[in-house]
Design an enzyme around this catalytic site. Structure first.
Site, PDB file in Angstrom:
ATOM      1  N   SER A   1       0.811  -1.217   0.000  1.00 48.01           N
ATOM      2  CA  SER A   1       0.000   0.000   0.000  1.00 48.01           C
ATOM      3  C   SER A   1       0.844   1.266   0.000  1.00 48.01           C
ATOM      4  O   SER A   1       0.502   2.248  -0.670  1.00 48.01           O
ATOM      5  CB  SER A   1      -0.936   0.005   1.211  1.00 48.01           C
ATOM      6  OG  SER A   1      -1.786  -1.107   1.199  1.00 48.01           O
TER       7      SER A   1
ATOM      8  N   HIS B   1       0.503   4.506   4.376  1.00 48.35           N
ATOM      9  CA  HIS B   1      -0.111   5.174   3.232  1.00 48.35           C
ATOM     10  C   HIS B   1       0.396   6.608   3.117  1.00 48.35           C
ATOM     11  O   HIS B   1       0.777   7.067   2.035  1.00 48.35           O
ATOM     12  CB  HIS B   1      -1.635   5.187   3.378  1.00 48.35           C
ATOM     13  CG  HIS B   1      -2.240   3.823   3.329  1.00 48.35           C
ATOM     14  ND1 HIS B   1      -3.607   3.607   3.437  1.00 48.35           N
ATOM     15  CD2 HIS B   1      -1.695   2.592   3.185  1.00 48.35           C
ATOM     16  CE1 HIS B   1      -3.868   2.318   3.355  1.00 48.35           C
ATOM     17  NE2 HIS B   1      -2.719   1.679   3.211  1.00 48.35           N
TER      18      HIS B   1
END
Length: 327
Positions: A259, A310
């Site tokens: 991610s 993230h």
């Protein structure tokens, strides 16, 4: 606007030449480009002067299976202008030079050739008016480079690792995750810094893998085409590592996944499109920015999501792309 349009068209044709497209002029109205089975048409639309059908040897070439037309509109654009009988059965893109808006006729979400054409344009900020030019680095290394092999390779690596983890007992088992190199703060403090790298290739469960690989497949091919392979893989690796670093500093939870690297790609594409006004005004970059905000919001409100990875990946991708665009 007409003069600016001529500069834009000149830069596009220069980029097509560099990418080995064959070019043919059709009188004063059309410029035609061909590469393999693909054909591109370029022309200007002036008020009160409907487009005529393209002529020339390219237009009659049955080996060209797919045509697209890029129409520059210096005098603005109305909905009626999108109805051009001469372009029947041809996907057309109308670029309003007064607003920077781009309209597809017929409407379509497929933008491969348009994005390639727009990638030839870049603002020269030292000029008092926008001037569009090809990118500064070697074109052959950045555009027309064929299938996105790096993206396919990254997907394959993630699938292979997931398969090995499954054979070892399952990707959701803590012991398996630790053995294969997940981010574990206590072990990193003891000197296992390599986990900041290896963790980006591990996934916790099939759904985690499926979501990330779909995002990589959708975004990676675009980034590999627009950024070039070297910059693309640099963004991916740096974003993955620094996403892991951010996770290390802000959460003690065991974490893994691509991610951070994928958010880095998202950030890189947002900055890249922001530096190219036509690409930004077409809605490409704005749509990606919305995707970033939605996914970050979900990360803050859902448990089990490493939002710090993230954020770390996103900032890394944006910063790296901004720095290289300043050169």
């Amino acid at each position: 606007m007409v003069k600016e349009g001529l500069v834009i068209l000149e830069r596009i044709i220069q980029g097509l030449h560099e990418d080995l497209w064959a070019i043919e002029k059709d009188g004063n109205q059309w410029i035609m480009a061909r590469k393999g089975e693909n054909g591109l048409l370029f022309s200007f639309l002036r008020k009160g002067a409907p487009l005529e059908g393209p002529q020339g040897s390219f237009a009659a070439d049955a080996s060209i299976k797919h045509w697209e037309a890029i129409i520059l509109c210096p005098e603005g654009l109305s909905s009626q202008d999108l109805k051009q009988p001469a372009l029947k059965s041809i996907q057309a893109w109308f670029i309003d030079l007064q607003t920077g808006s781009i309209f597809a006729a017929p409407a379509t979400a497929k933008r491969e050739h348009l994005n390639r054409v727009l990638s030839y344009l870049e603002v020269n900020s030292s000029s008092s008016a926008p001037v569009y030019e090809t990118s500064e680095s070697t074109p052959s290394a950045r555009r027309g480079q064929g299938p996105p092999y790096l993206t396919y390779t990254l997907i394959a690596i993630n699938l292979i690792v997931f398969g090995l983890m499954t054979l070892a007992g399952g990707s959701t088992r803590t012991g398996v995750l630790i053995f294969f190199g997940a981010k574990v703060n206590a072990l990193i403090i003891q000197g296992e810094y390599w986990r900041l790298f290896t963790s980006m290739f591990l996934h916790i469960g099939f759904l985690h893998l499926a979501f990330n690989l779909y995002a990589l497949w959708a975004l990676g091919a675009i980034a590999e085409e627009l950024l070039g392979r070297i910059r693309y893989i640099t963004v991916y690796i740096l974003s993955g590592i620094l996403g892991s670093v951010a996770s290390f500093f802000f959460t003690d939870a065991i974490s893994a996944g691509a991610s951070g690297a994928i958010f880095g790609i998202l950030g890189a594409l947002v900055v890249y499109s922001r530096r190219k006004p036509f690409l930004w005004k077409s809605g490409f970059g704005k749509s990606l920015a919305v995707v970033v905000l939605i996914n970050l919001g979900l990360g803050f409100f859902q448990t089990g999501i490493d939002v710090y990875a993230h954020l770390g990946g996103l900032v890394t991708g944006m910063l790296f792309t901004w720095l290289i665009s300043m050169k």
